[in-house]
Design a protein around this motif. Structure first.
Motif, PDB file in Angstrom:
ATOM      1  N   SER A  33       0.842  -1.189   0.000  1.00 27.53           N
ATOM      2  CA  SER A  33       0.000   0.000   0.000  1.00 27.53           C
ATOM      3  C   SER A  33       0.884   1.248   0.000  1.00 27.53           C
ATOM      4  O   SER A  33       1.839   1.341   0.775  1.00 27.53           O
ATOM      5  N   ARG A  34       0.553   2.216  -0.848  1.00 25.19           N
ATOM      6  CA  ARG A  34       1.384   3.429  -0.977  1.00 25.19           C
ATOM      7  C   ARG A  34       1.592   4.162   0.360  1.00 25.19           C
ATOM      8  O   ARG A  34       2.690   4.658   0.618  1.00 25.19           O
ATOM      9  N   PRO A  35       0.594   4.238   1.236  1.00 24.17           N
ATOM     10  CA  PRO A  35       0.832   4.916   2.523  1.00 24.17           C
ATOM     11  C   PRO A  35       1.857   4.206   3.427  1.00 24.17           C
ATOM     12  O   PRO A  35       2.299   4.781   4.411  1.00 24.17           O
ATOM     13  N   ASP A  36       2.258   2.985   3.085  1.00 21.18           N
ATOM     14  CA  ASP A  36       3.248   2.247   3.863  1.00 21.18           C
ATOM     15  C   ASP A  36       4.666   2.422   3.323  1.00 21.18           C
ATOM     16  O   ASP A  36       5.599   1.753   3.778  1.00 21.18           O
ATOM     17  N   ILE A  37       4.830   3.309   2.328  1.00 22.88           N
ATOM     18  CA  ILE A  37       6.127   3.537   1.691  1.00 22.88           C
ATOM     19  C   ILE A  37       6.512   5.001   1.870  1.00 22.88           C
ATOM     20  O   ILE A  37       5.692   5.894   1.668  1.00 22.88           O
ATOM     21  N   ASP A  73       6.974  -0.411   5.265  1.00 25.14           N
ATOM     22  CA  ASP A  73       6.492  -1.314   6.305  1.00 25.14           C
ATOM     23  C   ASP A  73       5.829  -2.485   5.594  1.00 25.14           C
ATOM     24  O   ASP A  73       4.834  -2.300   4.894  1.00 25.14           O
ATOM     25  N   ILE A  74       6.416  -3.673   5.765  1.00 24.29           N
ATOM     26  CA  ILE A  74       5.953  -4.836   5.019  1.00 24.29           C
ATOM     27  C   ILE A  74       5.780  -6.032   5.942  1.00 24.29           C
ATOM     28  O   ILE A  74       6.341  -6.081   7.035  1.00 24.29           O
ATOM     29  N   ALA A  75       5.023  -7.007   5.460  1.00 21.41           N
ATOM     30  CA  ALA A  75       4.909  -8.283   6.165  1.00 21.41           C
ATOM     31  C   ALA A  75       6.202  -9.065   5.935  1.00 21.41           C
ATOM     32  O   ALA A  75       6.796  -8.999   4.852  1.00 21.41           O
ATOM     33  N   ALA A  76       6.648  -9.790   6.931  1.00 23.88           N
ATOM     34  CA  ALA A  76       7.885 -10.564   6.814  1.00 23.88           C
ATOM     35  C   ALA A  76       7.844 -11.519   5.629  1.00 23.88           C
ATOM     36  O   ALA A  76       8.865 -11.755   4.981  1.00 23.88           O
TER      37      ALA A  76
END
Length: 97
Positions: A33-37, A73-76
């Motif tokens: 998702s763009r807000p997580d970058i 922010d990503i999932a492992a």
């Protein structure tokens, strides 16, 4: 069982163009998702990267004071796909927490 813990991965690029390309790959190919970058200077200086890219080659005022950092922010479970995407975009340094 899939590991869905969230980590922050940080990557540095020499140009803003490479950083922007990495973001587009994460969004379109990996599904982040763009807000997580996030994109920012890797130092406390205002910078457009360490070298010119096509978009800023004719600008005399484009500062080249350091690298550009992209963090996500990503999932492992997404680490391999994200690392490959960053590598394809020209990442020069990768760290994760």
């Amino acid at each position: 069982m899939t590991d869905e813990s969230t980590i922050t991965i940080r990557v540095r690029f020499r140009t803003r163009e490479a950083a922007d390309l990495a973001v587009e790959h994460l969004v379109q190919q990996v599904g982040i998702s763009r807000p997580d970058i996030f994109i920012q200077s890797a130092s406390d200086q205002n910078t457009n990267g360490t070298s010119s890219s096509r978009g800023d080659v004719n600008r005399l005022d484009a500062p080249h004071e350091g690298e550009i950092e992209v963090s996500a922010d990503i999932a492992a479970s997404q680490i391999p796909a994200v690392q490959q995407s960053f590598g394809n975009a020209g990442a020069i340094h990768v760290t994760g927490k």
